[in-house]
Design a protein around this motif. Structure first.
Motif, short mmCIF file in Angstrom:
data_model
loop_
_atom_site.label_atom_id
_atom_site.label_comp_id
_atom_site.label_asym_id
_atom_site.label_seq_id
_atom_site.Cartn_x
_atom_site.Cartn_y
_atom_site.Cartn_z
N VAL A 166 11.19 97.02 72.65
CA VAL A 166 12.29 97.11 71.68
C VAL A 166 13.62 96.91 72.39
O VAL A 166 14.49 96.18 71.93
N GLN A 167 13.79 97.54 73.56
CA GLN A 167 15.02 97.39 74.33
C GLN A 167 15.24 95.94 74.73
O GLN A 167 16.34 95.42 74.70
N LYS A 168 14.15 95.26 75.11
CA LYS A 168 14.25 93.86 75.53
C LYS A 168 14.75 92.99 74.39
O LYS A 168 15.56 92.08 74.57
N SER A 169 14.28 93.28 73.17
CA SER A 169 14.72 92.52 72.00
C SER A 169 16.19 92.77 71.71
O SER A 169 16.96 91.87 71.43
N ILE A 170 16.60 94.06 71.81
CA ILE A 170 17.96 94.44 71.47
C ILE A 170 18.97 93.84 72.45
O ILE A 170 20.10 93.56 72.11
N LYS A 171 18.54 93.61 73.68
CA LYS A 171 19.45 93.06 74.68
C LYS A 171 19.66 91.56 74.53
O LYS A 171 20.49 90.98 75.23
N ASN A 172 18.93 90.92 73.62
CA ASN A 172 19.01 89.46 73.51
C ASN A 172 19.44 88.98 72.12
O ASN A 172 18.90 88.00 71.62
N PRO A 173 20.40 89.63 71.46
CA PRO A 173 20.78 89.18 70.11
C PRO A 173 21.39 87.80 70.09
O PRO A 173 21.32 87.10 69.09
N ALA A 174 22.00 87.37 71.23
CA ALA A 174 22.65 86.05 71.26
C ALA A 174 21.64 84.92 71.12
O ALA A 174 22.00 83.81 70.72
N ARG A 175 20.38 85.21 71.40
CA ARG A 175 19.36 84.18 71.30
C ARG A 175 18.97 83.89 69.85
O ARG A 175 18.08 83.10 69.59
N LEU A 176 19.67 84.55 68.93
CA LEU A 176 19.46 84.26 67.51
C LEU A 176 19.65 82.77 67.23
O LEU A 176 18.94 82.18 66.40
N MET A 177 20.59 82.13 67.93
CA MET A 177 20.87 80.72 67.69
C MET A 177 19.70 79.82 68.06
O MET A 177 19.65 78.66 67.67
N GLU A 178 18.75 80.34 68.84
CA GLU A 178 17.57 79.57 69.20
C GLU A 178 16.50 79.62 68.11
O GLU A 178 15.46 78.98 68.25
N ARG A 179 16.76 80.37 67.06
CA ARG A 179 15.76 80.55 66.01
C ARG A 179 16.31 80.04 64.67
O ARG A 179 16.72 80.82 63.82
N PRO A 180 16.35 78.73 64.45
CA PRO A 180 16.93 78.20 63.21
C PRO A 180 16.21 78.70 61.96
O PRO A 180 16.86 78.90 60.92
N ARG A 181 14.90 78.89 62.02
CA ARG A 181 14.18 79.38 60.84
C ARG A 181 14.68 80.78 60.44
O ARG A 181 14.78 81.10 59.25
N LEU A 182 15.00 81.58 61.44
CA LEU A 182 15.51 82.92 61.18
C LEU A 182 16.91 82.87 60.59
O LEU A 182 17.24 83.59 59.64
#
Length: 411
Positions: free
Chosen positions: A211-227
């Motif tokens: 969970v911590q690993k996911s929370i530390k990477n919110p900037a990678r949202l741009m790599e997920r166009p479907r999301l």
């Protein structure tokens, strides 16, 4: 007899959900804790008018409630990811209980600042309760998630029907303090809603490290166009609905209709918003979430076209009913799209971000609708709605076009 786990099979996903003890308990809590939201639509402005130092500040409690929700939803979702759904919802119920009691006290003492603080607490609680749809999806089998989401959202219909009755019977309980009893009833509802919540078993927590690993990477949202496109679908549907719904009573009164007629149009709009939820999930399971979102966008466009066609009473009815169903298809469909793109360790953060984006879209639309109808016309609002519906449709098509990518954690 109810079981602890959902029954999976080819016959009747709805019956399988009804046999799931935990889903039924979560649905009961979601329904009870959804009642305060429509009550606050009535209470905020009236209480503000009583206590505000002047009329210019009468809507400040409602504005603070909206802003509180906007900033609280992501932290609350992250908290649920770390501590669990049950502690998160119980904390939110605590906010509602404290907020209702503080608001009642503010009316007794005549303290406007306390009323604003109370609405900030209630705003944080309301947006947290909106996360019930994700919690319901977590505790059922994979093939039942869309149905669970739509049925949980459908609990809003029951809440919308019960809220006026709760308000009517409670508003004078602390007489001669007007509205104090209604606010106090919010605290009682929070306590009652916590009972089935405390019994239900939610999906187990994922390891904190993931969970911590996911929370530390919110900037990678741009790599997920479907999301991203799934979020745009949800925010666009919510903004379009809010844009046309908010000024409808004002527009109708301006066209010579009574406030009673305007209230009846809004009542059928609310029914149209939530009643389809009892079968939207089944439609998603049959034709897919993207097609359901696209159909929702078409219905939103037809709502705008009906509003442009005239200002007769039937135009308002048709437009607002289409608006409600269109929002339902867009909102439930986009929620299903979002959920399908996230792994368990990603949900806490990005479900919160999604609801923050939706809240932001609704807030902007709410303020914009007042400016549009004051500066331009009802037709201008309808035209903007059509543009938003096109945005939702294009977003849904683009979401379907992109190939699914890996999770943020790289797993």
């Amino acid at each position: 007899m109810l079981t602890d786990t959902p029954v999976v099979g080819k016959t009747g996903k709805l019956m399988s959900l009804i046999k799931s003890r935990d889903f039924v308990l979560v649905l009961m809590s979601a329904t009870i804790l959804a009642i305060p939201m429509p009550m606050l639509i009535i209470l905020g402005g009236l209480a503000g008018l009583q206590l505000a130092p002047n009329d210019n500040f009468s809507t400040l409690p409602v504005s603070i409630q909206m802003l509180s929700g906007l900033f609280a939803v992501t932290p609350m979702s992250v908290f649920m990811g770390r501590a669990g759904r049950k502690p998160g919802f119980l904390v939110a119920a605590g906010f509602a209980c404290l907020g209702g009691a503080l608001a009642a006290y503010s009316l007794i003492s005549g303290n406007f600042v306390f009323l604003c603080v109370a609405h900030a607490l209630l705003g944080a609680a309301i947006v947290s309760f909106n996360l019930f749809r994700f919690a319901a999806a977590d505790i059922v089998a994979t093939g039942q998630q869309a149905t669970a989401i739509s049925i949980t959202l459908g609990s809003g219909l029951v809440a919308a029907l019960l809220a006026p009755e709760v308000f009517r019977y409670s508003k004078d309980l602390l007489a001669p303090v007007s509205l104090g009893g209604a606010y106090l009833s919010l605290s009682v509802l929070a306590l009652i809603g916590s009972i089935p919540l405390s019994i239900a078993k939610f999906a187990p927590l994922k390891p904190k490290a993931s969970v911590q690993k996911s929370i530390k990477n919110p900037a990678r949202l741009m790599e997920r166009p479907r999301l991203i496109w799934a979020m745009v679908c949800g925010a666009g549907s919510a903004a379009g609905m809010t844009l046309l719904m908010t000024p409808t009573p004002l527009a109708m009164v301006g066209c010579g209709f009574s406030d009673v007629q305007a209230g009846d149009v809004i009542r059928w709009h609310v029914v149209a918003m939530f009643a389809p939820s009892f079968f939207t999930g089944a439609i998603i399971n049959r034709i897919g979430a993207n097609k359901v979102v696209t159909i929702g966008a078409v219905l939103l466009a037809l709502s705008g076209i009906s509003a442009l066609a005239g200002v007769q009473i039937f135009n308002f009815y048709i437009s607002l009913i289409l608006l409600g169903v269109g929002w339902n298809f867009g909102f439930v469909g986009s929620t299903a799209l979002l959920n399908s793109e996230l792994r368990d360790q990603e949900k806490a953060l990005f479900q919160g971000i999604n609801d923050t984006v939706i809240a932001l879209g609704g807030t902007i639309a709410s303020f914009s609708s007042g400016l549009l109808i004051a500066s331009f016309s009802w037709s201008a609002i309808a035209s903007v709605l059509i543009v938003l519906s096109v945005v939702v449709a294009i977003s849904s098509l683009w979401q379907a076009r992109y190939k699914a990518t890996t999770s943020f954690s790289g797993e």
